[in-house]
Write an enzyme that holds these catalytic residues in place. Structure first.
Site, PDB file in Angstrom:
ATOM      1  N   GLY A 157       0.853  -1.188   0.000  1.00 44.95           N
ATOM      2  CA  GLY A 157       0.000   0.000   0.000  1.00 44.95           C
ATOM      3  C   GLY A 157       0.886   1.234   0.000  1.00 44.95           C
ATOM      4  NE  ARG A 158      -2.857   4.917   1.780  1.00 44.23           N
ATOM      5  CZ  ARG A 158      -4.184   4.872   1.795  1.00 44.23           C
ATOM      6  NH1 ARG A 158      -4.874   5.700   1.071  1.00 44.23           N
ATOM      7  NH2 ARG A 158      -4.822   4.018   2.568  1.00 44.23           N
ATOM      8  CB  ILE A 159       3.303   2.376   4.637  1.00 41.05           C
ATOM      9  CG1 ILE A 159       2.493   3.493   5.326  1.00 41.05           C
ATOM     10  CG2 ILE A 159       4.588   2.075   5.401  1.00 41.05           C
ATOM     11  CD1 ILE A 159       1.947   3.128   6.692  1.00 41.05           C
ATOM     12  NE  ARG A 179      -5.834  -6.901   0.762  1.00 38.71           N
ATOM     13  CZ  ARG A 179      -6.622  -5.940   1.213  1.00 38.71           C
ATOM     14  NH1 ARG A 179      -7.732  -6.246   1.791  1.00 38.71           N
ATOM     15  NH2 ARG A 179      -6.288  -4.669   1.094  1.00 38.71           N
ATOM     16  CB  ALA A 239       2.399  -4.198   9.586  1.00 41.30           C
ATOM     17  NE  ARG A 240      -2.576  -1.401  14.226  1.00 40.16           N
ATOM     18  CZ  ARG A 240      -2.124  -0.223  13.789  1.00 40.16           C
ATOM     19  NH1 ARG A 240      -0.851  -0.058  13.520  1.00 40.16           N
ATOM     20  NH2 ARG A 240      -2.955   0.798  13.667  1.00 40.16           N
ATOM     21  CD  GLU A 269       1.596  -2.123  19.835  1.00 43.13           C
ATOM     22  OE1 GLU A 269       2.417  -2.745  19.136  1.00 43.13           O
ATOM     23  OE2 GLU A 269       1.233  -0.958  19.585  1.00 43.13           O
ATOM     24  CG  HIS A 287       2.792   1.276  17.614  1.00 43.07           C
ATOM     25  ND1 HIS A 287       1.758   0.388  17.678  1.00 43.07           N
ATOM     26  CD2 HIS A 287       2.631   1.933  16.435  1.00 43.07           C
ATOM     27  CE1 HIS A 287       0.993   0.500  16.600  1.00 43.07           C
ATOM     28  NE2 HIS A 287       1.518   1.445  15.822  1.00 43.07           N
ATOM     29  CB  ILE A 288       7.792   5.693  17.972  1.00 44.62           C
ATOM     30  CG1 ILE A 288       9.087   4.886  17.733  1.00 44.62           C
ATOM     31  CG2 ILE A 288       7.387   5.665  19.430  1.00 44.62           C
ATOM     32  CD1 ILE A 288      10.310   5.468  18.429  1.00 44.62           C
TER      33      ILE A 288
HETATM   34  C1  GLV Z   1      -0.048   3.414  13.468  1.00 45.93           C
HETATM   35  O1  GLV Z   1       0.246   2.315  13.771  1.00 45.93           O
HETATM   36  C2  GLV Z   1      -1.076   3.741  12.526  1.00 45.93           C
HETATM   37  O2  GLV Z   1      -1.836   2.845  12.132  1.00 45.93           O
HETATM   38  O3  GLV Z   1      -1.178   4.915  12.156  1.00 45.93           O
END
Ligand code: GLV
Length: 335
Positions: A157-159, A179, A239-240, A269, A287-288
């Site tokens: 995606g964008r990131i 996907r 990501a997550r 987390e 998560h920064i």
């Molecule tokens: C950070 O994890 C976001 O989804 O912006």
């Protein structure tokens, strides 16, 4: 009561940006970071017209059941796995997120993590601070080069694309899996080739995870996927938490089945799997990835724009710029 709709902001943001809401809303903002228990969150949401929330607040049917005037939940994040979009949509509540404005900062941080893991930045710094530095061994701290290596990206995606674009400067070949395959123009812009997931795992020297967490991709990287990766590879998760099986990852790192990892996100987390904390070949950050002044301000502004627009104010009046469920606009027109 002023008669204005009420907006609540669940975390400290930037008062000069939030001030744009004040002509139209009664605004309340939390002065400290807190995670609200479901019942507390429900009672905060009950009297509101709009809520601007962080991704640490989980909002579903129960939390909005007694919020008859709530019209929008604006997430201060691009990911929105903390929101039950179907439940919000069912009640005619809009949901928005903050895409685009954070992609470049997150991509920068991804590279900081990737290079940090490749070059032992965390362990070397800990060692220096602990006072161990007496002499430089010629073969101490040998790391991995990026030039000529393969960067794999899962989630284009964008990131993912912003991460890929930076790879040219490091002389890397880029492969990705998504996907759905991206159009040729995007592939050309990123100099990235589409491969299946199995090839991605097998060929990546550095594997960056940049996919959203969904019901279907929990543990998309688990023991089986880690076993397909090169033992010399580095895994980067921006990501997550939950996309990686952190216990399986810690085992692979401890047993030398993977060279290193760099993680900004974790299962459960702010708790971090204790086995990861014990390893030197993993770099950890809290998560920064989007945390720069410019980007966090831009995320706040976008959330504010969505709220204003939904209520018919501001430059996007009537057309919130980043709605996740635009279908609610048709079913519940602006007052
Ligand atoms: C950070 O994890 C976001 O989804 O912006």
């Amino acid at each position: 009561m002023t008669g204005k709709p009420r907006v609540w902001i669940s975390r400290p943001t930037f008062p000069d940006i939030v001030a744009r809401l004040e002509p139209h809303f009664e605004v309340t903002a939390e002065a400290e970071e807190s995670v609200f228990a479901p019942a507390e969150l429900a009672s905060r949401l009950a009297p509101l017209g709009a809520a601007i929330v962080g991704l640490n607040q989980r909002i579903g049917a129960a939390e909005v059941a007694n919020a008859p005037c709530l019209r929008i939940v604006a997430n201060l994040a691009v990911g929105y796995d903390n929101l039950d979009i179907a439940a919000l949509t069912a009640r005619g509540i809009a949901a928005s997120h903050t895409p685009d404005v954070l992609s470049e900062s997150v991509a920068d941080f991804t590279w900081a993590l990737l290079l940090g893991a490749a070059r032992h930045m965390g362990a070397a710094e800990r060692w220096l601070r602990a006072g161990h530095w007496r002499a430089n061994g010629f073969k101490d701290w040998l790391g991995l080069d990026t030039r000529g290596r393969t960067l794999g990206i899962l989630g284009m995606g964008r990131i993912g694309q912003a991460v890929a674009r930076r790879a040219a400067g490091f002389g890397m070949r880029v492969v990705y899996h998504n996907r759905s395959r991206q159009p040729a123009s995007i592939e050309a812009g990123c100099a990235a080739s589409y491969v299946d997931k199995s090839t991605l795992l097998a060929e990546s020297d550095f594997l960056v995870l940049a996919l959203p967490l969904s019901a279907g991709n929990r543990h998309a990287i688990g023991a089986a996927e880690l076993a397909r990766m090169k033992p010399t590879a580095v895994l980067v998760n921006i990501a997550r938490g939950g996309i990686v099986d952190d216990a399986a990852l810690a085992a692979a790192l401890a047993q030398g089945r993977l060279a290193a990892a760099a993680l900004d996100v974790f299962e459960g987390e702010p708790d971090v799997h204790p086995a990861l904390l014990a390893l030197d070949n993993v770099i950890l950050s809290p998560h920064i990835a989007s945390a720069t002044w410019d980007t966090r301000r831009a995320m706040t502004a976008l959330a504010v724009d969505n709220v204003l627009a939904l209520f018919g104010h501001g430059q996007h009046a009537g057309q919130p710029p980043s709605l996740l469920n635009p279908e609610v606009l048709a079913s519940r027109p602006a007052p």
